[in-house]
Design a protein around this motif. Structure first.
Motif, short mmCIF file in Angstrom:
data_model
loop_
_atom_site.label_atom_id
_atom_site.label_comp_id
_atom_site.label_asym_id
_atom_site.label_seq_id
_atom_site.Cartn_x
_atom_site.Cartn_y
_atom_site.Cartn_z
N ASN A 180 0.81 -1.22 0.00
CA ASN A 180 0.00 0.00 0.00
C ASN A 180 0.84 1.26 0.00
OD1 ASN A 180 -2.67 -0.89 -0.13
ND2 ASN A 180 -2.75 -1.29 2.06
N LYS A 181 1.95 1.25 0.71
CA LYS A 181 2.77 2.45 0.87
C LYS A 181 3.69 2.70 -0.32
CE LYS A 181 2.64 2.06 5.85
NZ LYS A 181 3.37 1.85 7.09
N SER A 182 3.65 1.86 -1.32
CA SER A 182 4.52 2.01 -2.47
C SER A 182 4.12 3.21 -3.32
CB SER A 182 4.46 0.74 -3.33
OG SER A 182 5.21 0.92 -4.51
N ASN A 183 5.12 3.98 -3.71
CA ASN A 183 4.88 5.13 -4.58
C ASN A 183 5.18 4.82 -6.04
OD1 ASN A 183 4.10 6.83 -2.46
ND2 ASN A 183 6.22 7.37 -2.00
N ASP A 184 5.59 3.58 -6.30
CA ASP A 184 5.92 3.19 -7.66
C ASP A 184 4.68 3.22 -8.55
OD1 ASP A 184 8.51 2.74 -6.87
OD2 ASP A 184 8.28 0.57 -6.68
N LEU A 185 4.91 3.47 -9.82
CA LEU A 185 3.84 3.47 -10.81
C LEU A 185 3.26 2.05 -10.91
CD1 LEU A 185 2.33 5.03 -13.04
CD2 LEU A 185 4.11 4.29 -14.60
N LYS A 186 1.97 1.96 -10.88
CA LYS A 186 1.30 0.66 -10.95
C LYS A 186 0.73 0.47 -12.35
CE LYS A 186 0.26 1.02 -6.05
NZ LYS A 186 0.96 2.26 -5.81
N ASP A 187 1.52 -0.14 -13.21
CA ASP A 187 1.15 -0.30 -14.61
C ASP A 187 1.10 -1.78 -14.97
OD1 ASP A 187 0.67 -0.08 -17.29
OD2 ASP A 187 2.43 1.15 -17.73
N ILE A 188 -0.02 -2.41 -14.66
CA ILE A 188 -0.19 -3.84 -14.87
C ILE A 188 0.03 -4.22 -16.34
CG2 ILE A 188 -1.84 -5.75 -14.77
CD1 ILE A 188 -3.11 -4.38 -12.34
N ASP A 189 -0.48 -3.42 -17.25
CA ASP A 189 -0.35 -3.74 -18.67
C ASP A 189 1.11 -3.82 -19.10
OD1 ASP A 189 -3.12 -3.88 -19.01
OD2 ASP A 189 -3.28 -1.76 -19.55
#
Length: 64
Positions: A24-33
């Motif tokens: 939850n605390k991750s600031n990384d971009l969440k780009d599943i594709d």
């Protein structure tokens, strides 16, 4: 060429799913594709799970 940082993941073959662990605390971009494309699993669907405990349970279940 930009390198895609793929978080820990689990591939579930029968249902063609990829589960990624992102806290939850991750600031990384969440780009599943992008992650699925990088893994060359384009015919799979993906989802993010935020619980490390649940991710490890799924991972251990797949190993057995």
């Amino acid at each position: 060429m930009k390198t895609v940082k793929i978080p820990p993941y689990l591939v579930i073959e029968p249902s063609k799913e990829v589960i990624f662990y992102v806290p939850n605390k991750s600031n990384d971009l969440k780009d599943i594709d992008s992650w699925i494309k990088e893994l060359n699993l384009t015919d799979y669907s993906g989802m993010i799970i935020n619980s490390k405990c649940m991710f490890n349970r799924l991972k251990n279940k797949e190993c057995n």
